[in-house]
Scaffold this motif. Structure first.
Motif, mmCIF file in Angstrom:
data_model
loop_
_atom_site.group_PDB
_atom_site.id
_atom_site.type_symbol
_atom_site.label_atom_id
_atom_site.label_comp_id
_atom_site.label_asym_id
_atom_site.label_seq_id
_atom_site.Cartn_x
_atom_site.Cartn_y
_atom_site.Cartn_z
ATOM 1 N N MET A 189 0.815 -1.199 0.000
ATOM 2 C CA MET A 189 0.000 0.000 0.000
ATOM 3 C C MET A 189 0.853 1.255 0.000
ATOM 4 O O MET A 189 0.473 2.242 -0.612
ATOM 5 C CB MET A 189 -0.921 -0.061 1.231
ATOM 6 N N LYS A 190 2.009 1.173 0.674
ATOM 7 C CA LYS A 190 2.873 2.345 0.740
ATOM 8 C C LYS A 190 3.472 2.672 -0.625
ATOM 9 O O LYS A 190 3.812 3.813 -0.886
ATOM 10 C CB LYS A 190 3.995 2.120 1.760
ATOM 11 N N ARG A 191 3.603 1.705 -1.492
ATOM 12 C CA ARG A 191 4.181 1.948 -2.821
ATOM 13 C C ARG A 191 3.110 2.302 -3.857
ATOM 14 O O ARG A 191 3.418 2.919 -4.864
ATOM 15 C CB ARG A 191 4.944 0.713 -3.287
ATOM 16 N N VAL A 192 1.900 1.911 -3.622
ATOM 17 C CA VAL A 192 0.830 2.149 -4.593
ATOM 18 C C VAL A 192 0.492 3.637 -4.672
ATOM 19 O O VAL A 192 0.350 4.191 -5.764
ATOM 20 C CB VAL A 192 -0.421 1.323 -4.225
ATOM 21 N N LEU A 193 0.386 4.292 -3.542
ATOM 22 C CA LEU A 193 0.023 5.694 -3.537
ATOM 23 C C LEU A 193 1.072 6.582 -4.224
ATOM 24 O O LEU A 193 0.705 7.381 -5.094
ATOM 25 C CB LEU A 193 -0.230 6.170 -2.101
ATOM 26 N N PRO A 194 2.378 6.450 -3.912
ATOM 27 C CA PRO A 194 3.359 7.254 -4.651
ATOM 28 C C PRO A 194 3.402 6.917 -6.138
ATOM 29 O O PRO A 194 3.565 7.811 -6.984
ATOM 30 C CB PRO A 194 4.690 6.921 -3.977
ATOM 31 N N ALA A 195 3.227 5.655 -6.473
ATOM 32 C CA ALA A 195 3.225 5.267 -7.887
ATOM 33 C C ALA A 195 2.035 5.896 -8.600
ATOM 34 O O ALA A 195 2.156 6.381 -9.729
ATOM 35 C CB ALA A 195 3.194 3.748 -8.017
ATOM 36 N N LEU A 196 0.887 5.886 -7.952
ATOM 37 C CA LEU A 196 -0.300 6.510 -8.537
ATOM 38 C C LEU A 196 -0.100 8.011 -8.720
ATOM 39 O O LEU A 196 -0.479 8.576 -9.755
ATOM 40 C CB LEU A 196 -1.510 6.242 -7.638
ATOM 41 N N LEU A 197 0.501 8.673 -7.749
ATOM 42 C CA LEU A 197 0.784 10.109 -7.873
ATOM 43 C C LEU A 197 1.742 10.396 -9.017
ATOM 44 O O LEU A 197 1.576 11.365 -9.754
ATOM 45 C CB LEU A 197 1.335 10.653 -6.558
ATOM 46 N N VAL A 198 2.757 9.558 -9.195
ATOM 47 C CA VAL A 198 3.710 9.739 -10.291
ATOM 48 C C VAL A 198 3.014 9.563 -11.632
ATOM 49 O O VAL A 198 3.215 10.349 -12.565
ATOM 50 C CB VAL A 198 4.909 8.767 -10.134
ATOM 51 N N VAL A 199 2.171 8.547 -11.746
ATOM 52 C CA VAL A 199 1.438 8.308 -12.995
ATOM 53 C C VAL A 199 0.517 9.491 -13.292
ATOM 54 O O VAL A 199 0.429 9.954 -14.445
ATOM 55 C CB VAL A 199 0.639 6.984 -12.920
ATOM 56 N N MET A 200 -0.167 10.015 -12.287
ATOM 57 C CA MET A 200 -1.046 11.164 -12.488
ATOM 58 C C MET A 200 -0.256 12.403 -12.915
ATOM 59 O O MET A 200 -0.683 13.142 -13.804
ATOM 60 C CB MET A 200 -1.828 11.469 -11.210
ATOM 61 N N LEU A 201 0.902 12.620 -12.314
ATOM 62 C CA LEU A 201 1.741 13.763 -12.666
ATOM 63 C C LEU A 201 2.252 13.658 -14.096
ATOM 64 O O LEU A 201 2.202 14.631 -14.852
ATOM 65 C CB LEU A 201 2.909 13.877 -11.683
ATOM 66 N N VAL A 202 2.691 12.477 -14.489
ATOM 67 C CA VAL A 202 3.177 12.275 -15.854
ATOM 68 C C VAL A 202 2.042 12.460 -16.853
ATOM 69 O O VAL A 202 2.202 13.128 -17.894
ATOM 70 C CB VAL A 202 3.830 10.879 -15.995
ATOM 71 N N THR A 203 0.881 11.910 -16.552
ATOM 72 C CA THR A 203 -0.273 12.046 -17.451
ATOM 73 C C THR A 203 -0.694 13.511 -17.589
ATOM 74 O O THR A 203 -0.962 13.987 -18.699
ATOM 75 C CB THR A 203 -1.454 11.212 -16.922
ATOM 76 N N ALA A 204 -0.754 14.218 -16.489
ATOM 77 C CA ALA A 204 -1.124 15.638 -16.539
ATOM 78 C C ALA A 204 -0.104 16.437 -17.323
ATOM 79 O O ALA A 204 -0.458 17.317 -18.122
ATOM 80 C CB ALA A 204 -1.269 16.192 -15.128
ATOM 81 N N SER A 205 1.180 16.143 -17.140
ATOM 82 C CA SER A 205 2.235 16.869 -17.871
ATOM 83 C C SER A 205 2.143 16.611 -19.364
ATOM 84 O O SER A 205 2.265 17.537 -20.177
ATOM 85 C CB SER A 205 3.614 16.457 -17.358
ATOM 86 N N ILE A 206 1.920 15.382 -19.753
ATOM 87 C CA ILE A 206 1.812 15.047 -21.176
ATOM 88 C C ILE A 206 0.583 15.713 -21.787
ATOM 89 O O ILE A 206 0.659 16.292 -22.881
ATOM 90 C CB ILE A 206 1.781 13.522 -21.374
ATOM 91 N N SER A 207 -0.557 15.663 -21.090
ATOM 92 C CA SER A 207 -1.768 16.276 -21.655
ATOM 93 C C SER A 207 -1.616 17.788 -21.765
ATOM 94 O O SER A 207 -2.055 18.393 -22.747
ATOM 95 C CB SER A 207 -2.995 15.907 -20.824
ATOM 96 N N PHE A 208 -0.971 18.423 -20.781
ATOM 97 C CA PHE A 208 -0.720 19.860 -20.870
ATOM 98 C C PHE A 208 0.190 20.169 -22.060
ATOM 99 O O PHE A 208 -0.059 21.101 -22.815
ATOM 100 C CB PHE A 208 -0.084 20.383 -19.581
ATOM 101 N N GLY A 209 1.235 19.387 -22.223
ATOM 102 C CA GLY A 209 2.167 19.606 -23.331
ATOM 103 C C GLY A 209 1.500 19.473 -24.678
ATOM 104 O O GLY A 209 1.720 20.277 -25.586
ATOM 105 N N VAL A 210 0.670 18.447 -24.836
ATOM 106 C CA VAL A 210 -0.034 18.245 -26.109
ATOM 107 C C VAL A 210 -1.005 19.386 -26.369
ATOM 108 O O VAL A 210 -1.078 19.921 -27.489
ATOM 109 C CB VAL A 210 -0.753 16.883 -26.114
#
Length: 121
Positions: free
Chosen positions: A1-22
């Motif tokens: 559980m401790k690794r799922v939350l940071p991984a989810l935050l990283v995925v959300m940050l990467v997705t938001a950055s890519i969508s903003f860039g596009v």
């Protein structure tokens, strides 16, 4: 559980950055493309419509006349807007005077649209 939350935050940050860039890239690319030819450019009209020199001269004369009418209408509109600003800065605003200024502005806009339509036709 401790690794799922940071991984989810990283995925959300990467997705938001890519969508903003596009989205930013698409917006900037759309602004860079010209809307269309400058139809008020007599040279472009002469080439595009294969006008003779006499016809090109008539186009230039019509453009000069159109610009003069628009200049007069713009002056009327600006004068009415300045009068409205003056009326609105008074301690007690005269509603009838302000409305008259708005009517003059609307009349100038209508004259501008009519002149544009006449120029197009």
């Amino acid at each position: 559980m401790k690794r799922v939350l940071p991984a989810l935050l990283v995925v959300m940050l990467v997705t938001a950055s890519i969508s903003f860039g596009v989205a930013y890239w698409l917006r900037c690319r759309a602004c860079a493309t010209p809307v269309g030819p400058a139809v008020h450019d007599a040279g472009w009209l002469t080439r595009e419509l294969s006008l003779t020199e006499a016809q090109a001269g008539q186009v230039r004369a019509l453009e000069t006349e159109f610009r003069a009418v628009l200049g007069k209408v713009c002056e009327q509109h600006c004068r009415a807007r300045a009068d409205l600003a003056t009326a609105l800065t008074q301690p007690k605003v005269d509603s009838a005077a302000a409305q008259a200024c708005v009517e003059r502005m609307c009349a100038a806009e209508a004259d501008s649209e009519r002149a544009t339509l006449d120029h197009i036709l």
